[in-house]
Design a protein around this motif. Structure first.
Motif, PDB file in Angstrom:
ATOM      1  N   GLU A 265       0.774  -1.201   0.028  1.00 55.08           N
ATOM      2  CA  GLU A 265      -0.075  -0.038   0.098  1.00 55.08           C
ATOM      3  C   GLU A 265       0.845   1.255   0.031  1.00 55.08           C
ATOM      4  OE1 GLU A 265      -3.579   0.191  -0.422  1.00 55.08           O
ATOM      5  OE2 GLU A 265      -3.143  -2.071  -0.838  1.00 55.08           O
ATOM      6  N   ALA A 266       2.130   1.298   0.244  1.00 50.94           N
ATOM      7  CA  ALA A 266       2.822   2.301   0.482  1.00 50.94           C
ATOM      8  C   ALA A 266       3.621   2.577  -0.760  1.00 50.94           C
ATOM      9  CB  ALA A 266       4.010   2.217   1.722  1.00 50.94           C
ATOM     10  N   VAL A 267       3.919   1.564  -1.409  1.00 44.63           N
ATOM     11  CA  VAL A 267       4.601   1.715  -2.906  1.00 44.63           C
ATOM     12  C   VAL A 267       3.754   2.167  -3.843  1.00 44.63           C
ATOM     13  CG1 VAL A 267       5.964   0.402  -4.681  1.00 44.63           C
ATOM     14  CG2 VAL A 267       6.420   0.088  -2.093  1.00 44.63           C
ATOM     15  N   PRO A 268       4.046   3.118  -4.750  1.00 40.40           N
ATOM     16  CA  PRO A 268       2.993   3.588  -5.759  1.00 40.40           C
ATOM     17  C   PRO A 268       2.880   2.507  -7.009  1.00 40.40           C
ATOM     18  CG  PRO A 268       5.260   4.962  -5.837  1.00 40.40           C
ATOM     19  CD  PRO A 268       5.281   3.994  -4.767  1.00 40.40           C
ATOM     20  N   PHE A 269       1.817   2.281  -7.173  1.00 36.09           N
ATOM     21  CA  PHE A 269       1.554   1.379  -8.272  1.00 36.09           C
ATOM     22  C   PHE A 269       1.080   2.144  -9.614  1.00 36.09           C
ATOM     23  CE2 PHE A 269       1.253  -1.696  -5.015  1.00 36.09           C
ATOM     24  CZ  PHE A 269       1.661  -3.017  -5.395  1.00 36.09           C
ATOM     25  N   CYS A 270       1.571   1.791 -10.564  1.00 38.97           N
ATOM     26  CA  CYS A 270       1.383   2.556 -11.834  1.00 38.97           C
ATOM     27  C   CYS A 270       0.829   1.646 -12.888  1.00 38.97           C
ATOM     28  CB  CYS A 270       2.614   3.274 -12.397  1.00 38.97           C
ATOM     29  SG  CYS A 270       3.328   4.244 -11.291  1.00 38.97           S
ATOM     30  N   ASP A 271      -0.096   2.091 -13.727  1.00 37.42           N
ATOM     31  CA  ASP A 271      -0.546   1.533 -15.132  1.00 37.42           C
ATOM     32  C   ASP A 271       0.438   1.878 -16.143  1.00 37.42           C
ATOM     33  OD1 ASP A 271      -2.694   0.493 -13.804  1.00 37.42           O
ATOM     34  OD2 ASP A 271      -3.758   2.381 -13.978  1.00 37.42           O
ATOM     35  N   LYS A 272       0.960   0.839 -16.662  1.00 33.02           N
ATOM     36  CA  LYS A 272       1.862   1.095 -18.054  1.00 33.02           C
ATOM     37  C   LYS A 272       0.822   1.730 -19.080  1.00 33.02           C
ATOM     38  CE  LYS A 272       3.746  -3.063 -18.450  1.00 33.02           C
ATOM     39  NZ  LYS A 272       4.632  -3.975 -18.974  1.00 33.02           N
ATOM     40  N   LYS A 273       1.474   2.796 -19.517  1.00 38.20           N
ATOM     41  CA  LYS A 273       0.727   3.638 -20.571  1.00 38.20           C
ATOM     42  C   LYS A 273       1.106   3.082 -21.959  1.00 38.20           C
ATOM     43  CE  LYS A 273       1.717   7.689 -18.658  1.00 38.20           C
ATOM     44  NZ  LYS A 273       2.372   7.017 -17.782  1.00 38.20           N
ATOM     45  N   GLU A 274       0.137   2.967 -23.022  1.00 36.32           N
ATOM     46  CA  GLU A 274       0.462   2.621 -24.298  1.00 36.32           C
ATOM     47  C   GLU A 274       0.160   3.766 -25.094  1.00 36.32           C
ATOM     48  OE1 GLU A 274      -1.447  -1.007 -25.043  1.00 36.32           O
ATOM     49  OE2 GLU A 274       0.208  -2.107 -23.809  1.00 36.32           O
ATOM     50  N   LEU A 275       0.750   4.733 -25.553  1.00 38.88           N
ATOM     51  CA  LEU A 275       0.728   5.892 -26.014  1.00 38.88           C
ATOM     52  C   LEU A 275       0.997   6.035 -27.520  1.00 38.88           C
ATOM     53  CD1 LEU A 275       2.318   7.851 -23.131  1.00 38.88           C
ATOM     54  CD2 LEU A 275       0.151   7.819 -23.536  1.00 38.88           C
ATOM     55  N   VAL A 276       0.319   6.626 -28.344  1.00 40.78           N
ATOM     56  CA  VAL A 276       0.549   6.860 -29.721  1.00 40.78           C
ATOM     57  C   VAL A 276       0.938   8.385 -29.702  1.00 40.78           C
ATOM     58  CG1 VAL A 276      -0.721   7.231 -32.044  1.00 40.78           C
ATOM     59  CG2 VAL A 276      -1.518   5.339 -30.405  1.00 40.78           C
ATOM     60  N   VAL A 277       2.141   8.783 -30.353  1.00 38.64           N
ATOM     61  CA  VAL A 277       2.936   9.816 -30.242  1.00 38.64           C
ATOM     62  C   VAL A 277       2.019  10.636 -31.056  1.00 38.64           C
ATOM     63  CG1 VAL A 277       4.918  10.776 -31.039  1.00 38.64           C
ATOM     64  CG2 VAL A 277       4.961   8.830 -29.903  1.00 38.64           C
ATOM     65  N   GLY A 278       1.867  11.887 -30.296  1.00 36.18           N
ATOM     66  CA  GLY A 278       0.910  13.088 -31.151  1.00 36.18           C
ATOM     67  C   GLY A 278      -0.493  12.636 -30.724  1.00 36.18           C
ATOM     68  N   GLY A 279      -0.851  11.360 -30.464  1.00 33.07           N
ATOM     69  CA  GLY A 279      -2.371  11.169 -30.129  1.00 33.07           C
ATOM     70  C   GLY A 279      -3.180  10.790 -31.157  1.00 33.07           C
ATOM     71  N   ASN A 280      -2.891  10.615 -32.395  1.00 34.73           N
ATOM     72  CA  ASN A 280      -3.802  10.095 -33.467  1.00 34.73           C
ATOM     73  C   ASN A 280      -3.153   9.133 -34.281  1.00 34.73           C
ATOM     74  OD1 ASN A 280      -2.786  11.615 -35.703  1.00 34.73           O
ATOM     75  ND2 ASN A 280      -3.727  13.349 -34.520  1.00 34.73           N
ATOM     76  N   GLU A 281      -3.725   8.590 -34.978  1.00 32.74           N
ATOM     77  CA  GLU A 281      -3.368   7.450 -35.810  1.00 32.74           C
ATOM     78  C   GLU A 281      -1.902   7.580 -36.724  1.00 32.74           C
ATOM     79  OE1 GLU A 281      -4.191   4.246 -35.753  1.00 32.74           O
ATOM     80  OE2 GLU A 281      -5.283   5.182 -33.741  1.00 32.74           O
ATOM     81  N   THR A 282      -1.709   8.681 -37.439  1.00 41.14           N
ATOM     82  CA  THR A 282      -0.605   9.007 -38.374  1.00 41.14           C
ATOM     83  C   THR A 282      -0.389  10.408 -37.828  1.00 41.14           C
ATOM     84  OG1 THR A 282      -2.261   9.982 -39.919  1.00 41.14           O
ATOM     85  CG2 THR A 282      -1.678   7.501 -40.264  1.00 41.14           C
ATOM     86  N   SER A 283       0.251  10.347 -36.631  1.00 38.02           N
ATOM     87  CA  SER A 283       0.652  11.730 -36.453  1.00 38.02           C
ATOM     88  C   SER A 283       2.088  12.100 -36.351  1.00 38.02           C
ATOM     89  CB  SER A 283       0.247  12.183 -34.854  1.00 38.02           C
ATOM     90  OG  SER A 283       0.648  11.163 -34.031  1.00 38.02           O
TER      91      SER A 283
END
Length: 146
Positions: A19-37
């Motif tokens: 409970e003391a250690v931060p848990f993180c969700d790994k993020k899967e990010l598309v650079v620029g936020g859209n399909e062909t950015s």
């Protein structure tokens, strides 16, 4: 009896620690936020502005670059080559048009376009993975309070 006390104490310690250690969700990010950015941006700093919208980059996050592999590529470069838009000495080069890169360690990651003149027009990205943020990837259900 001593073994039971030890196991009980160890279990309690692990529960408190988890409970003391931060848990993180790994993020899967598309650079620029859209399909062909991964293209020449409208403004010179738009990729870094996009990166600033992400709360925090942590070890294990992934970046996906989507681009036309006939005309462009992604180069991972040093900080000096990033500033100079130098394409001749990449650390790594990606040409497949749908590149996913895992941020495996902490520190800065610098990416520029491999197409002539694109970096100078702002097609570059500086990502900082915080070395002070120690996260353990979430292994419990997302709805579990933490």
């Amino acid at each position: 009896m001593e073994v039971i006390k030890f196991l009980l104490a160890l279990t309690c310690l692990l529960l408190v620690y988890s409970e003391a250690v931060p848990f993180c969700d790994k993020k899967e990010l598309v650079v620029g936020g859209n399909e062909t950015s991964w293209t020449i941006p409208l403004s010179n700093n738009s990729f870094n502005e996009w990166a600033n919208t992400i709360d925090e980059f942590v070890q294990g996050d992934t970046l996906t670059f989507r681009f036309d592999n006939k005309t462009d590529s992604v180069l991972e470069v040093s900080g000096l080559d990033y500033e100079a838009c130098e394409t001749s000495r990449p650390i790594k080069e990606y040409r497949d048009g749908n590149t996913t890169i895992e941020l495996e360690c902490c520190g800065h990651f610098y990416f520029i376009s491999g197409a002539p003149g694109h970096c100078e027009k702002g097609q570059k990205l500086d990502i900082f993975v915080n070395p002070d943020l120690v996260c353990y990837w979430r292994t419990r259900p997302l709805g579990y309070p933490h």
